[in-house]
Scaffold this motif. Structure first.
Motif, PDB file in Angstrom:
ATOM      1  N   TRP A 175      -2.188   1.303  -4.262  1.00 54.33           N
ATOM      2  CA  TRP A 175      -1.142   0.311  -4.048  1.00 54.33           C
ATOM      3  C   TRP A 175      -0.011   0.526  -5.046  1.00 54.33           C
ATOM      4  O   TRP A 175      -0.223   1.054  -6.146  1.00 54.33           O
ATOM      5  N   PRO A 196       0.834  -1.217   0.000  1.00 49.98           N
ATOM      6  CA  PRO A 196       0.000   0.000   0.000  1.00 49.98           C
ATOM      7  C   PRO A 196       0.858   1.252   0.000  1.00 49.98           C
ATOM      8  O   PRO A 196       1.902   1.298   0.650  1.00 49.98           O
ATOM      9  N   LEU A 253      -3.826  -7.947  -3.901  1.00 50.33           N
ATOM     10  CA  LEU A 253      -4.582  -6.698  -3.987  1.00 50.33           C
ATOM     11  C   LEU A 253      -6.054  -6.906  -3.617  1.00 50.33           C
ATOM     12  O   LEU A 253      -6.660  -7.905  -3.998  1.00 50.33           O
TER      13      LEU A 253
END
Length: 290
Positions: free
Chosen positions: A165, A158, A186
């Motif tokens: 991200w 992140p 993710l």
């Protein structure tokens, strides 16, 4: 009449020789060191990150000690200062930091000491290129991390303080590319800043909203008007060596990079670092400044 023809021929040959000398001076001494700082606006539908996020991308440094290899330590230091002066929010470094395999004595630690001076409030992120792996990938990773640079290998992290991200894809040529593994962690609907060294890795990258950047091609280093790049690495299309191109059905930006490799020349392909401004507000696709 024969004498007149010989004079015309001699004049033509001298003119061609003079043009060749000028081209050689330009391609060997001037253009490889004439760095462009480009500005590119990237509108992203429903952008979840900070408004007008400034993302600096600087790749293919190919740093060495010798002047003939173009990117000396001193020149790299000057580019780092220029990037810092532009005040990026985040910096992405898509690999190939060293020239060759460090045959002239340049070390990963020396390069990390220079690149470690890059400053951005959301961090500096890197992936290794084929030259870095050929030199000593683990050593490069340790040196860059010790200098405060986040080195990613087929992983996503992140971006601090945001909903965005950063995804780093490993180098394809050295056998480290695994785009699907890189995005595995993710969350659904995530937006990302994706960096990879070899643009061919994008062929296996799942659809992902945000910014995708690649390097490796050097823009071909030499481009002939109306014909395009003279060469492209390892079968890559010669018409897709720089700027916005479509790969795997999605747009990615391929930077022409900062240094040179194999032959120390650039013609009609200036070295560059790029400042992307990522925003949900619709803007012009791209603007440039020399």
């Amino acid at each position: 009449m024969l004498l007149s023809a010989l004079r015309h021929l001699l004049t033509l040959l001298l003119a061609l020789l003079f043009a060749a000398v000028l081209l050689a001076v330009w391609g060997l001494l001037i253009e490889p060191r004439w760095v462009a700082a480009r500005e590119v606006a990237v509108p992203v539908s429903g952008w979840q990150g900070p408004a007008r996020l400034k993302v600096a991308v600087a790749s293919d440094w190919h740093i060495a000690h010798e002047f003939r290899h173009v990117m000396t330590i001193a020149r790299a230091e000057g580019i780092v200062e220029a990037i810092n002066a532009a005040a990026p929010d985040v910096v992405l470094l898509p690999g190939d930091f060293i020239h060759g395999r460090g045959e002239d004595g340049t070390t990963p630690e020396q390069i990390a000491a220079v690149l470690g001076r890059l400053r951005a409030p959301h961090g500096v992120y890197a992936v290794l290129g084929n030259h870095d792996w050929w030199t000593d990938g683990p050593r490069f990773t340790r040196a860059l991390r010790a200098a405060g640079i986040r080195v990613l290998l087929n992983e996503a992290v992140p971006l601090p303080g945001t909903a965005v991200w950063v995804v780093g894809v490993g180098d394809r040529m050295s056998g480290h590319s695994d785009p699907r593994r890189a995005v595995r962690g993710l969350p659904p609907g995530a937006q990302a800043l994706v960096l990879m060294h070899d643009p061919a890795s994008a062929l296996d990258l799942p659809a992902l909203p945000g910014l995708v950047v690649a390097a490796h091609t050097h823009g071909g280093q030499v481009r002939v008007p109306f014909l395009g790049s003279v060469v492209a690495p390892h079968g890559w299309p010669k018409d897709k060596t720089r700027g916005w191109v479509e790969v795997g059905g999605r747009p990615i930006y391929i930077t022409s990079g900062l240094g040179v490799s194999i032959y120390p020349v650039r013609i009609n392909v200036r070295p560059e670092w790029v400042m992307f401004t990522v925003s949900g507000v619709e803007q012009k696709t791209a603007t440039r400044r020399p």
